[in-house]
Design a protein around this motif. Structure first.
Motif, PDB file in Angstrom:
ATOM      1  N   LEU A 358     -24.105  42.872  60.693  1.00 33.18           N
ATOM      2  CA  LEU A 358     -22.679  43.146  60.840  1.00 33.18           C
ATOM      3  C   LEU A 358     -22.424  44.576  60.392  1.00 33.18           C
ATOM      4  O   LEU A 358     -22.712  44.930  59.246  1.00 33.18           O
ATOM      5  N   THR A 359     -21.890  45.410  61.288  1.00 32.01           N
ATOM      6  CA  THR A 359     -21.574  46.796  60.936  1.00 32.01           C
ATOM      7  C   THR A 359     -20.064  46.992  60.982  1.00 32.01           C
ATOM      8  O   THR A 359     -19.402  46.574  61.935  1.00 32.01           O
ATOM      9  N   VAL A 360     -19.535  47.617  59.930  1.00 31.58           N
ATOM     10  CA  VAL A 360     -18.098  47.851  59.807  1.00 31.58           C
ATOM     11  C   VAL A 360     -17.843  49.353  59.783  1.00 31.58           C
ATOM     12  O   VAL A 360     -18.501  50.091  59.043  1.00 31.58           O
ATOM     13  N   ALA A 361     -16.892  49.805  60.611  1.00 31.54           N
ATOM     14  CA  ALA A 361     -16.545  51.226  60.697  1.00 31.54           C
ATOM     15  C   ALA A 361     -15.222  51.476  59.989  1.00 31.54           C
ATOM     16  O   ALA A 361     -14.261  50.727  60.168  1.00 31.54           O
ATOM     17  N   THR A 362     -15.188  52.532  59.179  1.00 28.33           N
ATOM     18  CA  THR A 362     -13.967  52.944  58.489  1.00 28.33           C
ATOM     19  C   THR A 362     -13.702  54.410  58.787  1.00 28.33           C
ATOM     20  O   THR A 362     -14.610  55.243  58.681  1.00 28.33           O
ATOM     21  N   LEU A 363     -12.457  54.722  59.149  1.00 32.45           N
ATOM     22  CA  LEU A 363     -12.059  56.092  59.441  1.00 32.45           C
ATOM     23  C   LEU A 363     -11.194  56.616  58.302  1.00 32.45           C
ATOM     24  O   LEU A 363     -10.299  55.915  57.820  1.00 32.45           O
ATOM     25  N   GLY A 364     -11.474  57.831  57.881  1.00 30.94           N
ATOM     26  CA  GLY A 364     -10.716  58.426  56.787  1.00 30.94           C
ATOM     27  C   GLY A 364     -10.308  59.848  57.102  1.00 30.94           C
ATOM     28  O   GLY A 364     -10.730  60.437  58.109  1.00 30.94           O
ATOM     29  N   PRO A 565      -5.795  55.640  59.883  1.00 30.92           N
ATOM     30  CA  PRO A 565      -4.837  56.744  59.735  1.00 30.92           C
ATOM     31  C   PRO A 565      -4.768  57.582  60.999  1.00 30.92           C
ATOM     32  O   PRO A 565      -5.728  57.677  61.752  1.00 30.92           O
ATOM     33  N   ARG A 566      -3.583  58.162  61.240  1.00 34.08           N
ATOM     34  CA  ARG A 566      -3.422  59.116  62.329  1.00 34.08           C
ATOM     35  C   ARG A 566      -3.479  60.515  61.740  1.00 34.08           C
ATOM     36  O   ARG A 566      -2.876  60.764  60.696  1.00 34.08           O
ATOM     37  N   GLY A 596       7.120  59.746  51.376  1.00 32.36           N
ATOM     38  CA  GLY A 596       6.828  58.356  51.044  1.00 32.36           C
ATOM     39  C   GLY A 596       5.526  58.091  50.341  1.00 32.36           C
ATOM     40  O   GLY A 596       5.175  56.936  50.117  1.00 32.36           O
ATOM     41  N   GLY A 597       4.750  59.123  50.035  1.00 31.91           N
ATOM     42  CA  GLY A 597       3.531  58.941  49.240  1.00 31.91           C
ATOM     43  C   GLY A 597       2.446  58.197  49.982  1.00 31.91           C
ATOM     44  O   GLY A 597       1.539  58.797  50.549  1.00 31.91           O
ATOM     45  N   LYS A 598       2.535  56.870  50.053  1.00 32.47           N
ATOM     46  CA  LYS A 598       1.486  56.056  50.690  1.00 32.47           C
ATOM     47  C   LYS A 598       1.485  56.206  52.207  1.00 32.47           C
ATOM     48  O   LYS A 598       0.477  55.958  52.860  1.00 32.47           O
ATOM     49  N   SER A 599       2.632  56.596  52.778  1.00 30.32           N
ATOM     50  CA  SER A 599       2.700  56.760  54.227  1.00 30.32           C
ATOM     51  C   SER A 599       1.811  57.904  54.689  1.00 30.32           C
ATOM     52  O   SER A 599       1.118  57.807  55.693  1.00 30.32           O
ATOM     53  N   VAL A 600       1.843  59.014  53.947  1.00 33.60           N
ATOM     54  CA  VAL A 600       0.957  60.144  54.225  1.00 33.60           C
ATOM     55  C   VAL A 600      -0.117  60.149  53.149  1.00 33.60           C
ATOM     56  O   VAL A 600       0.165  60.386  51.974  1.00 33.60           O
ATOM     57  N   THR A 601      -1.331  59.807  53.542  1.00 32.09           N
ATOM     58  CA  THR A 601      -2.403  59.625  52.558  1.00 32.09           C
ATOM     59  C   THR A 601      -2.962  60.940  52.046  1.00 32.09           C
ATOM     60  O   THR A 601      -3.399  61.033  50.907  1.00 32.09           O
ATOM     61  N   SER A 602      -2.983  61.974  52.912  1.00 30.84           N
ATOM     62  CA  SER A 602      -3.519  63.255  52.447  1.00 30.84           C
ATOM     63  C   SER A 602      -3.106  64.375  53.388  1.00 30.84           C
ATOM     64  O   SER A 602      -2.787  64.142  54.556  1.00 30.84           O
ATOM     65  N   SER A 615      -1.928  60.131  58.130  1.00 30.86           N
ATOM     66  CA  SER A 615      -0.811  59.239  57.856  1.00 30.86           C
ATOM     67  C   SER A 615      -1.016  57.897  58.528  1.00 30.86           C
ATOM     68  O   SER A 615      -1.547  57.819  59.634  1.00 30.86           O
ATOM     69  N   ILE A 616      -0.581  56.830  57.854  1.00 24.17           N
ATOM     70  CA  ILE A 616      -0.604  55.508  58.475  1.00 24.17           C
ATOM     71  C   ILE A 616       0.739  55.208  59.136  1.00 24.17           C
ATOM     72  O   ILE A 616       0.909  54.170  59.763  1.00 24.17           O
ATOM     73  N   ASP A 617       1.694  56.117  58.972  1.00 23.89           N
ATOM     74  CA  ASP A 617       3.015  56.014  59.597  1.00 23.89           C
ATOM     75  C   ASP A 617       3.234  57.294  60.394  1.00 23.89           C
ATOM     76  O   ASP A 617       3.460  58.362  59.830  1.00 23.89           O
ATOM     77  N   SER A 618       3.172  57.191  61.720  1.00 24.06           N
ATOM     78  CA  SER A 618       3.244  58.396  62.548  1.00 24.06           C
ATOM     79  C   SER A 618       4.562  59.137  62.375  1.00 24.06           C
ATOM     80  O   SER A 618       4.613  60.367  62.427  1.00 24.06           O
ATOM     81  N   GLU A 619       5.645  58.400  62.137  1.00 24.57           N
ATOM     82  CA  GLU A 619       6.947  59.053  61.951  1.00 24.57           C
ATOM     83  C   GLU A 619       6.946  59.916  60.693  1.00 24.57           C
ATOM     84  O   GLU A 619       7.431  61.051  60.687  1.00 24.57           O
ATOM     85  N   MET A 620       6.365  59.361  59.622  1.00 26.27           N
ATOM     86  CA  MET A 620       6.296  60.123  58.374  1.00 26.27           C
ATOM     87  C   MET A 620       5.318  61.292  58.506  1.00 26.27           C
ATOM     88  O   MET A 620       5.513  62.344  57.898  1.00 26.27           O
ATOM     89  N   GLY A 621       4.292  61.106  59.300  1.00 26.40           N
ATOM     90  CA  GLY A 621       3.357  62.196  59.542  1.00 26.40           C
ATOM     91  C   GLY A 621       4.042  63.358  60.242  1.00 26.40           C
ATOM     92  O   GLY A 621       3.855  64.525  59.880  1.00 26.40           O
ATOM     93  N   GLN A 622       4.863  63.024  61.240  1.00 28.27           N
ATOM     94  CA  GLN A 622       5.608  64.068  61.947  1.00 28.27           C
ATOM     95  C   GLN A 622       6.612  64.742  61.021  1.00 28.27           C
ATOM     96  O   GLN A 622       6.839  65.961  61.104  1.00 28.27           O
ATOM     97  N   LYS A 623       7.190  63.968  60.130  1.00 31.21           N
ATOM     98  CA  LYS A 623       8.137  64.543  59.173  1.00 31.21           C
ATOM     99  C   LYS A 623       7.430  65.535  58.258  1.00 31.21           C
ATOM    100  O   LYS A 623       7.959  66.617  57.963  1.00 31.21           O
TER     101      LYS A 623
END
Length: 719
Positions: A358-364, A565-566, A596-602, A615-623
């Motif tokens: 079982l292989t699991v992919a994570t994007l960061g 994340p986007r 929002g802190g958690k919305s934009v991770t880095s 960002s996990i929230d595209s709207e907050m990423g655009q902001k």
């Protein structure tokens, strides 16, 4: 001991071996220099065999030293070298693999080989010369060793970088022991090791190289490494060779064979691994009970293992009968599945026979890249693969003590297999981590991890250039090690065939060609004929595996997982990077907090001014992008812009209102003089505008030297 000095040439550089000067209490010691890279190899061999073991206790260690490259560890608290780096572990395995098959199988004496890097030339990797050094030290140690073994690296470099190079593939030429600079442009990174007439170890990463080109590269390397073997012969020419000897014959073999009879043949015909192993364990226990007191238990176990190995080999070699009944070129049943793990960005389950991974992919975000500090380099890594082999995967119960050398090696192989198809950072700026969990293993789990990685990446929506499949090939030879043509190459090696056979040849690649190779043997080496057949047979096997994988998921998903994340990008003036970061990261952390802190991770900033907002929230990423744009923008005379009234300015002496400060961006403000607020005379500013109000202003003047901006509201329409 008299100091010895020998010199030869490999590629475009001199290789120098010296002995008799350093580490004189070791059984054998040499230094090998290539360019400015210098390694010390020592071998210590015990004259007496270790009691109570049924294996050859060879220990190979590779020691990196920061001083070798003129560095001190960057850690603030620990300056001594710690646990071996992943590079050091892989190099130790690389040294071990060509040496191990050149010792008698019955040898039980301890032998420890330690290679220490004393000087590191960034253009000359120590790994291949460490193999030569280790072999030379063993040659001097008095151990019964069928060496020497030598090694070289083969690159496939653009022809215009090679003086007089022959065009062998798409304008590229083979180069022996290429420099690090040349290797950056190479389509191939191949390490070939072996004896005077055979290849016994291969390790390769390649950019979809066709089989026929890979074969030529192996031939080129096998020829090119011979000066390394010749110089070792010179080194030990004055020393009588150690006697190899033969294992002592004992009636134990005949007694056990007669006791087992035909029951062993029946057990080995069991297709199911667990049933077969249960039957073999029962026979072994019966042998222990029957011969208790007559022979040592360790000898009984070893003898039973020899009988199993012999029976498997005989059935394959004489009747082409494999333990599970397959044909020589037949692959076990294949199955795959994607999207198993609910919260994962991508997952793939690949099953081949009783091997399941079982292989699991994570994007960061880009900031999640791995930071690497070793003797060789200080760098980062954006794509990584980790391989876990828990004891339950083989039905065992034993402690888990972190990643073993084997797990690190298998993980690196699967990682290398997919590296050529991972999209470039410019096209896909994510950090990618794959983790392969071996759930059950009956051979070839590293190639199952390679296949699992491919479908997990496609499930995650990673736009890989081509899918990669892999297969492990086995070999059974006669007492002449196949030199007379009596051998069988096995497609899709399983566990029992690996135990009883002579070769584990792993090959991964795309439809276009090979991306990775790893070869280990138990015999002295492979002939060109065997290598050629293996590559051809593996190509057909990989095609069949690929067909099964693509039936499950034919291409990468068009969209990333909604849980991934986007990453949005914007480019700023590199001179303004410090301004965006702010003192102690105040500005950039403030942006993250504002959206929002958690919305934009880095928010990661590259040296060229590329800003990547994860960002996990595209709207907050655009902001966040909007805020960065406003911080980084500059204003020009005549520009009409909205701003917020931040302060009413008064004359210090008279206290009369003189104007209003309008904040145009988080970093830029200007002043509207009281006379410029309206077309009529203004007595009191707050009658017209108030603090906190949004107004539209026109830039009247910009004094960049004094950092002043004059604004006007006259003739500017207000909302």
């Amino acid at each position: 001991m008299e100091a010895l000095h020998y010199e030869t040439k490999i590629g475009d550089e001199s290789l120098i071996i010296e002995s008799g000067k350093l580490a004189q209490l070791a059984s054998g010691s040499v230094t090998v220099r290539y360019g400015d890279t210098l390694v010390l190899a020592t071998a210590v061999y015990t004259e007496s065999a270790r009691e109570g073991i049924d294996y050859f206790p060879l220990m190979v260690e590779y020691e990196e030293r920061f001083y070798a490259s003129g560095k001190i560890s960057g850690s603030r608290f620990i300056k001594r070298e710690g646990r071996p780096s992943e590079t050091a572990v892989l190099t130790a395995r690389l040294i071990d693999r060509p040496l191990r098959p050149l010792f008698p199988k019955h040898l039980r004496n301890d032998l420890q080989v330690i290679v220490t890097v004393l000087s590191y030339d960034p253009e000359r990797d120590p790994d291949v010369i460490s193999i030569i050094a280790a072999s030379a030290a063993v040659m001097l140690s008095g151990a019964p060793y069928k060496g020497p073994a030598s090694a070289v690296r083969v690159g496939l470099i653009p022809k215009d970088m090679v003086e007089g190079g022959e065009d062998v593939y798409q304008g590229h030429a083979f180069v022996l022991n290429p420099t690090a600079t040349q290797l950056e442009k190479s389509l191939l990174d191949l390490v070939v090791a072996g004896t005077e007439n055979k290849v016994n170890m291969l390790e390769a990463g390649a950019n979809e190289i066709p089989e026929e080109v890979m074969l030529k590269a192996i031939q080129f390397g096998q020829k090119g490494m011979q000066p390394g073997n010749a110089i070792q012969r010179e080194l030990v020419s004055h020393i009588p060779p150690a006697e190899i000897g033969s294992p002592e014959l004992s009636p134990i073999l005949e007694d056990v064979k007669n006791f087992v009879g035909d029951k062993l043949v029946d057990a080995l015909k069991q297709v199911d691994k667990q049933q077969r192993e249960a039957m073999l364990l029962e026979f072994e226990q019966q042998i222990m009970e029957n011969f208790e007191g007559a022979y040592k238990q360790i000898d009984l176990k070893s003898t039973f293992g020899q009988l199993v190995e012999k029976e498997v080999r005989q059935a394959i070699l004489q009747h082409e009968l494999r333990p599970d009944g397959r044909k020589i070129t037949e692959i076990r049943s294949l199955a795959s599945e994607v999207g198993l793990i609910p919260r994962a960005h991508g997952s793939g389950l690949f099953t081949r026979g009783q091997t399941q991974v079982l292989t699991v992919a994570t994007l960061g975000s880009p900031g999640m890249e791995q930071v690497i500090e070793t003797m060789e380099e200080d760098t980062t890594k954006r794509y990584m693969h980790h391989y876990n082999f828990p004891p339950f995967s083989t039905g065992e119960a034993k402690p888990i003590r972190g990643a073993s050398r084997r797990e690190i090696g298998h993980g690196a192989l699967a990682e290398r297999a997919l590296l050529p198809v991972i999209p470039a950072k410019e096209d896909f700026p994510y950090t990618v981590r794959l983790v392969s969990e071996v759930l059950s293993s009956n051979g070839s789990s590293s190639m199952a991890a390679t296949c699992g990685s491919t479908i997990a990446l496609m499930d995650a929506g990673v736009p890989i250039q081509s899918p990669v499949s892999g297969i492990a090939m086995g070999l059974v030879t006669d007492e002449n090690e196949g030199e007379t043509g009596n051998y069988k190459v096995l497609t899709d090696l399983q566990g029992l065939e690996d135990f009883a056979g002579d070769m584990d040849f792993k090959i991964a690649g795309t439809e276009k060609g090979i991306t990775a190779i790893q070869l280990d043997v138990k015999i002295s080496g492979l002939t060109e004929e065997i290598i050629t057949q293996t590559l051809e047979q593996a190509k057909e096997g990989r095609k069949e595996v690929m067909k099964s994988m693509l039936a499950t998921i034919p291409e990468p998903r068009k969209e990333l997982s909604p849980l991934a994340p986007r990453i949005l990008t914007i480019t700023i003036d590199p001179k303004k990077i410090g301004e965006l970061i702010g003192p102690g990261g105040k500005t950039i952390n403030g942006i993250i907090e504002e959206v929002g802190g958690k919305s934009v991770t880095s928010i990661d900033i590259e040296e060229d001014g590329t800003v990547l907002v994860s960002s996990i929230d595209s709207e907050m990423g655009q902001k966040a992008i909007g805020i960065i744009e406003s911080i980084m923008r500059s204003v020009e005379v005549g520009e009409v812009i909205k701003g917020t009234v931040a302060q009413i300015m008064k004359d210090r002496n008279t206290g009369k209102e003189i104007g209003a400060i309008v904040q145009l961006t988080p970093k830029i403000d200007g002043m509207v003089h009281i006379s410029q607020i309206a077309d009529h005379r203004v007595e009191k500013i707050e009658d017209e505008i108030k603090v906190g109000q949004t107004v539209t202003v026109k830039v009247a003047e910009v004094d960049r030297d004094r950092g002043r901006i004059s604004l006007t509201m006259k003739g500017v329409e207000q909302e």
